[in-house]
Design an enzyme around this catalytic site. Structure first.
Site, PDB file in Angstrom:
ATOM      1  N   ALA A  61       0.840  -1.211   0.000  1.00 37.69           N
ATOM      2  CA  ALA A  61       0.000   0.000   0.000  1.00 37.69           C
ATOM      3  C   ALA A  61       0.866   1.248   0.000  1.00 37.69           C
ATOM      4  O   ALA A  61       1.988   1.230   0.515  1.00 37.69           O
ATOM      5  CB  ALA A  61      -0.881  -0.002   1.241  1.00 37.69           C
ATOM      6  N   GLY A 105       0.800  -5.381   1.013  1.00 40.10           N
ATOM      7  CA  GLY A 105      -0.265  -5.620   0.040  1.00 40.10           C
ATOM      8  C   GLY A 105       0.264  -6.194  -1.270  1.00 40.10           C
ATOM      9  O   GLY A 105      -0.450  -6.910  -1.983  1.00 40.10           O
ATOM     10  N   GLU A 108       0.320  -9.764  -0.727  1.00 38.18           N
ATOM     11  CA  GLU A 108      -1.076 -10.246  -0.647  1.00 38.18           C
ATOM     12  C   GLU A 108      -1.650 -10.427  -2.057  1.00 38.18           C
ATOM     13  O   GLU A 108      -2.368 -11.387  -2.333  1.00 38.18           O
ATOM     14  CB  GLU A 108      -1.924  -9.264   0.170  1.00 38.18           C
ATOM     15  CG  GLU A 108      -1.533  -9.278   1.642  1.00 38.18           C
ATOM     16  CD  GLU A 108      -2.455  -8.434   2.501  1.00 38.18           C
ATOM     17  OE1 GLU A 108      -3.306  -9.016   3.196  1.00 38.18           O
ATOM     18  OE2 GLU A 108      -2.317  -7.199   2.477  1.00 38.18           O
ATOM     19  N   GLU A 128       3.281  -5.452   7.133  1.00 36.88           N
ATOM     20  CA  GLU A 128       2.310  -4.483   7.661  1.00 36.88           C
ATOM     21  C   GLU A 128       2.477  -4.227   9.154  1.00 36.88           C
ATOM     22  O   GLU A 128       2.333  -3.099   9.638  1.00 36.88           O
ATOM     23  CB  GLU A 128       0.879  -4.979   7.415  1.00 36.88           C
ATOM     24  CG  GLU A 128       0.421  -4.894   5.967  1.00 36.88           C
ATOM     25  CD  GLU A 128       0.717  -6.129   5.148  1.00 36.88           C
ATOM     26  OE1 GLU A 128       1.621  -6.907   5.539  1.00 36.88           O
ATOM     27  OE2 GLU A 128       0.056  -6.326   4.117  1.00 36.88           O
TER      28      GLU A 128
HETATM   29  C1  LIG Z   1      -6.277   0.592  -2.538  1.00 33.51           C
HETATM   30  C2  LIG Z   1      -5.486  -0.544  -2.046  1.00 33.51           C
HETATM   31  C3  LIG Z   1      -4.487  -0.251  -1.037  1.00 33.51           C
HETATM   32  C4  LIG Z   1      -3.822  -1.496  -0.550  1.00 33.51           C
HETATM   33  C5  LIG Z   1      -4.433  -1.950   0.718  1.00 33.51           C
HETATM   34  C6  LIG Z   1      -3.745  -3.150   1.295  1.00 33.51           C
HETATM   35  C7  LIG Z   1      -2.972  -2.781   2.467  1.00 33.51           C
HETATM   36  C8  LIG Z   1      -1.783  -3.262   2.624  1.00 33.51           C
HETATM   37  C9  LIG Z   1      -0.930  -2.791   3.716  1.00 33.51           C
HETATM   38  C10 LIG Z   1       0.463  -2.505   3.212  1.00 33.51           C
HETATM   39  O1  LIG Z   1       0.864  -2.892   2.176  1.00 33.51           O
HETATM   40  S1  LIG Z   1       1.418  -1.595   4.258  1.00 33.51           S
HETATM   41  C11 LIG Z   1       2.891  -1.341   3.328  1.00 33.51           C
HETATM   42  C12 LIG Z   1       3.784  -2.503   3.382  1.00 33.51           C
HETATM   43  N1  LIG Z   1       5.004  -2.189   2.699  1.00 33.51           N
HETATM   44  C13 LIG Z   1       6.160  -1.966   3.297  1.00 33.51           C
HETATM   45  O2  LIG Z   1       6.287  -2.073   4.482  1.00 33.51           O
HETATM   46  C14 LIG Z   1       7.319  -1.595   2.417  1.00 33.51           C
HETATM   47  C15 LIG Z   1       7.960  -0.328   2.860  1.00 33.51           C
HETATM   48  N2  LIG Z   1       9.103   0.012   2.014  1.00 33.51           N
HETATM   49  C16 LIG Z   1      10.306  -0.537   2.181  1.00 33.51           C
HETATM   50  O3  LIG Z   1      10.523  -1.402   2.971  1.00 33.51           O
HETATM   51  C17 LIG Z   1      11.414   0.008   1.333  1.00 33.51           C
HETATM   52  O4  LIG Z   1      11.105   1.313   0.978  1.00 33.51           O
HETATM   53  C18 LIG Z   1      11.659  -0.824   0.047  1.00 33.51           C
HETATM   54  C19 LIG Z   1      10.402  -1.022  -0.740  1.00 33.51           C
HETATM   55  C20 LIG Z   1      12.279  -2.171   0.436  1.00 33.51           C
HETATM   56  C21 LIG Z   1      12.685  -0.063  -0.869  1.00 33.51           C
HETATM   57  O5  LIG Z   1      13.834   0.226  -0.137  1.00 33.51           O
HETATM   58  P1  LIG Z   1      14.986   1.146  -0.781  1.00 33.51           P
HETATM   59  O6  LIG Z   1      16.038   1.252   0.256  1.00 33.51           O
HETATM   60  O7  LIG Z   1      15.338   0.634  -2.105  1.00 33.51           O
HETATM   61  O8  LIG Z   1      14.335   2.563  -1.027  1.00 33.51           O
HETATM   62  P2  LIG Z   1      13.634   3.558  -0.014  1.00 33.51           P
HETATM   63  O9  LIG Z   1      14.482   4.755   0.112  1.00 33.51           O
HETATM   64  O10 LIG Z   1      13.246   2.864   1.210  1.00 33.51           O
HETATM   65  O11 LIG Z   1      12.298   3.902  -0.804  1.00 33.51           O
HETATM   66  C22 LIG Z   1      12.328   4.630  -2.034  1.00 33.51           C
HETATM   67  C23 LIG Z   1      11.208   5.628  -2.004  1.00 33.51           C
HETATM   68  O12 LIG Z   1       9.972   4.907  -2.008  1.00 33.51           O
HETATM   69  C24 LIG Z   1       9.165   5.321  -0.909  1.00 33.51           C
HETATM   70  N3  LIG Z   1       8.367   4.153  -0.481  1.00 33.51           N
HETATM   71  C25 LIG Z   1       8.805   2.938  -0.194  1.00 33.51           C
HETATM   72  N4  LIG Z   1       7.785   2.128   0.095  1.00 33.51           N
HETATM   73  C26 LIG Z   1       6.669   2.864  -0.012  1.00 33.51           C
HETATM   74  C27 LIG Z   1       5.293   2.577   0.156  1.00 33.51           C
HETATM   75  N5  LIG Z   1       4.852   1.360   0.485  1.00 33.51           N
HETATM   76  N6  LIG Z   1       4.432   3.571  -0.016  1.00 33.51           N
HETATM   77  C28 LIG Z   1       4.841   4.800  -0.356  1.00 33.51           C
HETATM   78  N7  LIG Z   1       6.161   5.134  -0.553  1.00 33.51           N
HETATM   79  C29 LIG Z   1       7.039   4.168  -0.381  1.00 33.51           C
HETATM   80  C30 LIG Z   1      10.163   5.790   0.135  1.00 33.51           C
HETATM   81  O13 LIG Z   1       9.569   6.637   1.044  1.00 33.51           O
HETATM   82  C31 LIG Z   1      11.198   6.472  -0.730  1.00 33.51           C
HETATM   83  O14 LIG Z   1      10.672   7.729  -1.086  1.00 33.51           O
HETATM   84  P3  LIG Z   1      11.504   9.057  -0.861  1.00 33.51           P
HETATM   85  O15 LIG Z   1      10.625  10.126  -1.362  1.00 33.51           O
HETATM   86  O16 LIG Z   1      12.779   8.884  -1.636  1.00 33.51           O
HETATM   87  O17 LIG Z   1      11.764   9.160   0.580  1.00 33.51           O
END
Ligand SMILES: CCCCCC/C=C/CC(=O)SCCNC(=O)CCNC(=O)[C@H](O)C(C)(C)COP(=O)(O)OP(=O)(O)OC[C@H]1O[C@@H](n2cnc3c(N)ncnc32)[C@H](O)[C@@H]1OP(=O)(O)O
Length: 734
Positions: A61, A105, A108, A128
């Site tokens: 998400a 997600g 999922e 999550e």
């Molecule tokens: C309408 C439907 C909605 C879906 C509903 C279902 C619900 C599901 C719940 C979830 O999915 S909760 C989210 C779960 N995901 C995570 O925990 C992943 C979080 N991200 C990471 O662990 C890392 O960012 C990564 C993906 C492993 C990448 O790591 P890396 O070191 O390569 O880069 P970063 O500097 O961490 O990230 C780059 C950039 O991307 C932004 N970002 C990362 N993940 C997300 C995200 N899930 N949502 C929004 N933005 C994300 C991060 O903030 C960086 O941005 P910036 O502007 O450069 O700071």
């Protein structure tokens, strides 16, 4: 934000597009749904592959939208579950082609597919819970059906991420490829066209359950409580998985929804989720460093480090050598004494062997030959080949200056010179070199190969390139580098000072070590102040107090026992040290231990009697202190020092402090960090308490409310993200 479709023969390839990580925004999911519906009705399409653009399946998400959507995110989860369910029910095989990450997600969605093909370097996890929520799009119901109860319980309740080879062993994916994942998935799809899909639909699969299920769930909850203290989401995960084993799939999905909804309905759970999501973004925020002079992450380019040297192979030096070698950097490890060198070599080899084993267990084919080579040497001249040197000898200014003088003449003129000090003056060390712009502090935390934090201490002359190089190195080492200013003890240890003093004053006033520790550990800290002091060793502080004349032979005659220069002072830790009670290393400290070096802290009747006698001797009246008061007495002075650190431009923002505390000092992530916690408690409350504390204890200067705290309260306590604008930093340059 979109999902597009291309076809390759009879296979439709749906690509999720939402840079940089293909997060699942509402729009992205709507788009996937639309294309998925389309291909269902296209007679030319016989199989479907779902993948993500730019080598990332999906990071789940879009967390950026969480702040604004509140309860809506639980209905968004249902929306994703509808898509997952549609994929699952499809009469055409649906294959997830997983590159990069499939998290939250994202995974999922992949679980809704009939098959999963992943690149060997892909990482998968239901993360999550680390954001204070839990999988609400069918993840808690499908994962146990796919990989079994125990591994699913572990993955979901801890947010553990696994690499593709481990995922294959678990049965989480069906195939691993080292080549082009999309092509491999298309090929896979072509082979399964026309095969029955019923057994591939997780919603119809029974869960294999061990007979002692209830014990497993109960034990898991107890373990999670210990690991994550008061964090609610971990406990709810267990309930959702319990539903998966007790209820038919459709009812389990409803229970999952109800439990997720309960998070948004509980103020405490919502605050914890906010804190964790804040901590996630704070870690990204600190990579965008800036200095008071206006230099920042955009204006400087890092130099690559091929060869690094470490001077001193004590505990810290060894850990630093290990993390450099693990990052495949060539290391020169220097000692001045043959015996120390040999001991260091053995210790490093042992740690690397352990690391290799762990990597193999995690399915990473990292063998010792993929570590950077390490040269152990007594020859200082070998440092001439290093791009960067990290000095890690013990904390002694004269010794460090001597070493830096030598480094200045031996090393290449462009080599960076770093000092691993936990509080000494970087400028003084830099002053003996002919290149102060290349000198910087790298404060590692013990054990250095495990702890994620690196305090990067900029000296007055440290150049932006030097800062940028070390921050980049921290990333290469898998650490979070936080740029801080140069002042005694920097940020983390400086804030610890008032906290530890206050904890000791509480003992004088009537508390016992175990009482104070219990309160702080229940709050969520990994260790209370006394267990932590016993672990670090009480002699460390004692030596530095003797050095600065607060105790021991240098103490001026006539000094009062409980006062130094008009300020309150407690001799309690000095007395313990004089009695040989250094903590774990001597088997006695604030606690007693089963053996010398033992870890199990047991309240010591000797300490209780000693405190009793001490109070009597100094006619201190024992004051009853409630749990809440203990918490406030310890945490508010620490937070106050945080505001001082911000005001003095030692940290560039509250996020920097919180990242330091979350990653270096065992602060519970679900409390965000000390500054975030202060914002949640409310700045007026923190200020009022400090004012009262200080009024009643004018001899404790650290209780004097910080100017910045007062200023913020006067301005109506703006939200934390606006505090930066109150600092002298030139943030406009960002
Ligand atoms: C309408 C439907 C909605 C879906 C509903 C279902 C619900 C599901 C719940 C979830 O999915 S909760 C989210 C779960 N995901 C995570 O925990 C992943 C979080 N991200 C990471 O662990 C890392 O960012 C990564 C993906 C492993 C990448 O790591 P890396 O070191 O390569 O880069 P970063 O500097 O961490 O990230 C780059 C950039 O991307 C932004 N970002 C990362 N993940 C997300 C995200 N899930 N949502 C929004 N933005 C994300 C991060 O903030 C960086 O941005 P910036 O502007 O450069 O700071």
């Amino acid at each position: 934000m979109s999902a597009s479709k291309e076809t390759e023969g009879a296979v439709a390839v749906i690509t999720i597009r939402n840079p940089p990580v293909n997060a699942l925004s509402q729009q992205a999911v709507e788009s996937i749904l639309k294309v998925l519906k389309e291909v269902q009705f296209d007679p030319a399409v016989k199989a479907i592959v779902i993948c993500g653009e730019n080598g990332k399946f999906s990071a789940g998400a879009d967390i950026r939208t969480f702040e604004n959507i509140g309860q809506k995110s639980d209905s968004l989860s249902h929306f994703l579950e509808d898509v997952n369910s549609m994929a699952e029910k499809s009469e055409k095989p649906v294959i997830a082609a997983i590159e990069g990450v499939a998290l939250g997600g994202g995974l999922e969605l992949a679980l809704g597919c009939h098959y999963r093909v992943a690149h060997v370097k892909a990482r998968l996890g239901l993360t999550e819970v680390l954001l204070g929520i839990f999988p609400g799009a069918g993840g808690t119901q499908r994962l146990p059906r796919l990989i079994g109860l125990l591994p699913a319980l572990e993955m979901i309740t801890t947010g553990k991420i696994v690499f593709a080879p481990v995922a294959l062993k678990l049965g989480l994916i069906d195939s691993v490829t080292e080549d082009n994942t999309i092509k491999a998935a298309i090929h896979f799809a072509q082979n399964v066209i026309g095969k029955p899909l019923e057994s591939r639909r997780l919603c119809t699969k029974p869960i294999q359950c061990p007979p002692n299920m209830e014990t497993i769930f109960n034990d898991s909850k107890i373990k999670l409580k210990k690991l994550f203290h008061g964090a609610i989401s971990h406990q709810l995960c267990v309930e959702a998985i319990r539903a998966a084993v007790q209820l038919p799939f459709a009812e389990g999905i409803l229970k999952e929804r109800e439990l997720l909804f309960s998070i948004f309905n509980s103020e405490q759970a919502r605050d914890q989720a906010k804190a964790r999501q804040y901590a996630f973004f704070a870690e990204r925020r600190v990579t965008k460093w800036t200095t008071p002079s206006g230099a920042n992450w955009k204006s400087a380019s890092p130099h690559p480090i091929g060869v690094a040297a470490v001077i001193g192979l004590g505990t810290m030096g060894r850990g630093i050598v290990v993390c450099l070698a693990k990052a495949q950097i060539q290391v020169i490890a220097v000692e001045q004494d043959g015996k120390q060198l040999e001991m260091g070599r053995k210790a490093v080899t042992k740690i690397l062997e352990r690391e290799t084993l762990t990597m193999q267990q995690r399915g990473l084919a990292l063998m010792s030959d993929s570590f950077g080579s390490i040269t152990f040497t007594l020859d200082f001249n070998s440092l001439k080949n290093a791009d960067l040197v990290i000095e890690a000898v013990y904390e002694n200014m004269a010794l460090k200056k001597e070493i830096f003088k030598q480094l200045s003449s031996i090393c290449m003129p462009e080599a960076f010179l770093c000092t691993n000090t936990s509080g000494l003056n970087i400028d003084e060390i830099a002053s003996v070199t002919g290149r102060p712009h290349l000198v910087i502090g790298t404060h590692f935390f013990s054990p250095a190969h495990i702890m994620k934090l690196l305090e990067v201490v900029r000296g007055y002359h440290s150049s932006p390139t030097t800062i940028s190089t070390v921050i980049n190195l921290s990333k290469v080492l898998g650490k979070i580098g936080v740029v801080v200013g140069n002042c005694p003890s920097f940020v983390g240890n400086r804030m610890m000072g008032p906290y530890l003093h206050q904890a000791i004053f509480l003992l004088e006033d009537g508390c016992y070590p175990e009482e104070v520790d219990k309160v702080l550990e229940e709050f969520g800290l990994a260790m209370g102040p006394f267990r932590m002091s016993d672990l670090v060793g009480l002699d460390v502080g004692w030596r530095s107090r003797m050095e600065s004349g607060l105790t021991g032979p240098k103490l001026l005659p006539g000094a009062l026992v409980r006062q130094r220069e008009g300020k309150r002072y407690s001799p309690l830790p000095d007395i313990l040290c004089e009695k040989g009670r250094f903590g774990q290393k001597t088997g006695r400290g604030w606690y007693q231990y089963e053996t010398v070096g033992g870890r199990n802290a047991v309240p010591d009747p000797w300490v209780q009697n000693f405190l009793h006698d001490y109070r009597k001797a100094h006619t201190i009246k024992q004051k009853p202190t409630s749990q809440n008061e203990i918490l406030e007495w310890c945490l508010y002075p620490l937070i106050n020092e945080g505001f001082n650190v911000l005001e003095e431009e030692i940290a560039s923002g509250p996020e920097d402090i919180d990242v330091i505390y979350n990653n270096g000092y065992g602060w519970p992530r679900h409390m965000g960090g000390p500054m975030f916690y202060a914002s949640m408690v409310g700045l007026p409350k923190v200020l009022t308490k400090l004012e009262v504390f200080y009024e009643n204890n004018p001899d404790i200067p650290s209780l004097k409310p910080s100017g910045l705290l007062k200023k913020l309260v006067k301005q109506g306590s703006p939200p934390l993200k606006e505090w930066r604008s109150q600092l002298g930093y030139q943030n406009s340059k960002l």
